[in-house]
Design an enzyme around this catalytic site. Structure first.
Site, PDB file in Angstrom:
ATOM      1  N   ALA A  94      66.163 -25.532  97.982  1.00 17.86           N
ATOM      2  CA  ALA A  94      64.962 -26.152  98.533  1.00 17.86           C
ATOM      3  C   ALA A  94      65.114 -27.669  98.566  1.00 17.86           C
ATOM      4  O   ALA A  94      65.665 -28.270  97.651  1.00 17.86           O
ATOM      5  CB  ALA A  94      63.734 -25.788  97.698  1.00 17.86           C
ATOM      6  N   CYS A  95      64.626 -28.265  99.653  1.00 18.09           N
ATOM      7  CA  CYS A  95      64.557 -29.720  99.778  1.00 18.09           C
ATOM      8  C   CYS A  95      63.262 -30.046 100.506  1.00 18.09           C
ATOM      9  O   CYS A  95      62.434 -29.179 100.719  1.00 18.09           O
ATOM     10  CB  CYS A  95      65.792 -30.285 100.482  1.00 18.09           C
ATOM     11  SG  CYS A  95      65.955 -29.824 102.207  1.00 18.09           S
ATOM     12  N   ASN A  96      63.090 -31.287 100.903  1.00 15.84           N
ATOM     13  CA  ASN A  96      61.839 -31.683 101.544  1.00 15.84           C
ATOM     14  C   ASN A  96      61.478 -30.803 102.731  1.00 15.84           C
ATOM     15  O   ASN A  96      60.391 -30.243 102.787  1.00 15.84           O
ATOM     16  CB  ASN A  96      61.885 -33.148 101.979  1.00 15.84           C
ATOM     17  CG  ASN A  96      61.629 -34.085 100.829  1.00 15.84           C
ATOM     18  OD1 ASN A  96      60.896 -33.755  99.902  1.00 15.84           O
ATOM     19  ND2 ASN A  96      62.253 -35.242 100.850  1.00 15.84           N
ATOM     20  N   ALA A 127      60.278 -27.543 100.399  1.00 17.05           N
ATOM     21  CA  ALA A 127      59.580 -27.611  99.116  1.00 17.05           C
ATOM     22  C   ALA A 127      58.195 -26.981  99.216  1.00 17.05           C
ATOM     23  O   ALA A 127      57.736 -26.329  98.273  1.00 17.05           O
ATOM     24  CB  ALA A 127      59.480 -29.063  98.654  1.00 17.05           C
ATOM     25  N   GLY A 132      63.953 -28.506 104.167  1.00 15.27           N
ATOM     26  CA  GLY A 132      64.858 -27.373 104.266  1.00 15.27           C
ATOM     27  C   GLY A 132      66.028 -27.613 105.207  1.00 15.27           C
ATOM     28  O   GLY A 132      66.859 -26.737 105.405  1.00 15.27           O
TER      29      GLY A 132
END
Length: 103
Positions: free
Chosen positions: A9-11, A41, A13
């Site tokens: 997961a990141c800000n 996220a 994706g």
């Protein structure tokens, strides 16, 4: 069905999606049967409920979410090493994830 499921997961994706591709190539080379996917996220809770991953790996830019997520879930949650993330070193991130699942 895969033996293990790894969620990144990141800000948004997006950057973790690139890393997913590298991790999938590394898994194929090692004959590891894993499902690897990326999400934003904002979608973490929903994806955990739907996909039941064995581990959640957070992009360095969302490391601030670590403690809150760890308190809510029963799976390992780790921040991806910044160097491995920046170099898109899928093999190292895969190795780290599988080692954490095995603990």
């Amino acid at each position: 069905m895969a033996d293990k499921t790894i969620m990144l997961a990141c800000n948004a994706g997006m950057s973790t999606s690139l890393l997913v591709n590298k991790m999938q190539k590394a898994a194929a080379a090692e004959d590891d049967d894993v499902k690897i996917f990326a999400t934003s996220a904002d979608s973490i809770d929903q994806e955990i409920e739907q996909e039941h991953p064995d581990i959640l790996m957070l992009g360095p830019q969302v490391r601030y979410l670590l403690k809150g997520i760890q308190q809510k879930v029963q799976i390992p949650v780790q921040v991806i090493d910044m160097k491995d993330y920046g170099m898109m070193n899928g093999a190292n991130v895969l190795k780290t994830a599988l080692a954490a699942i095995a603990k």
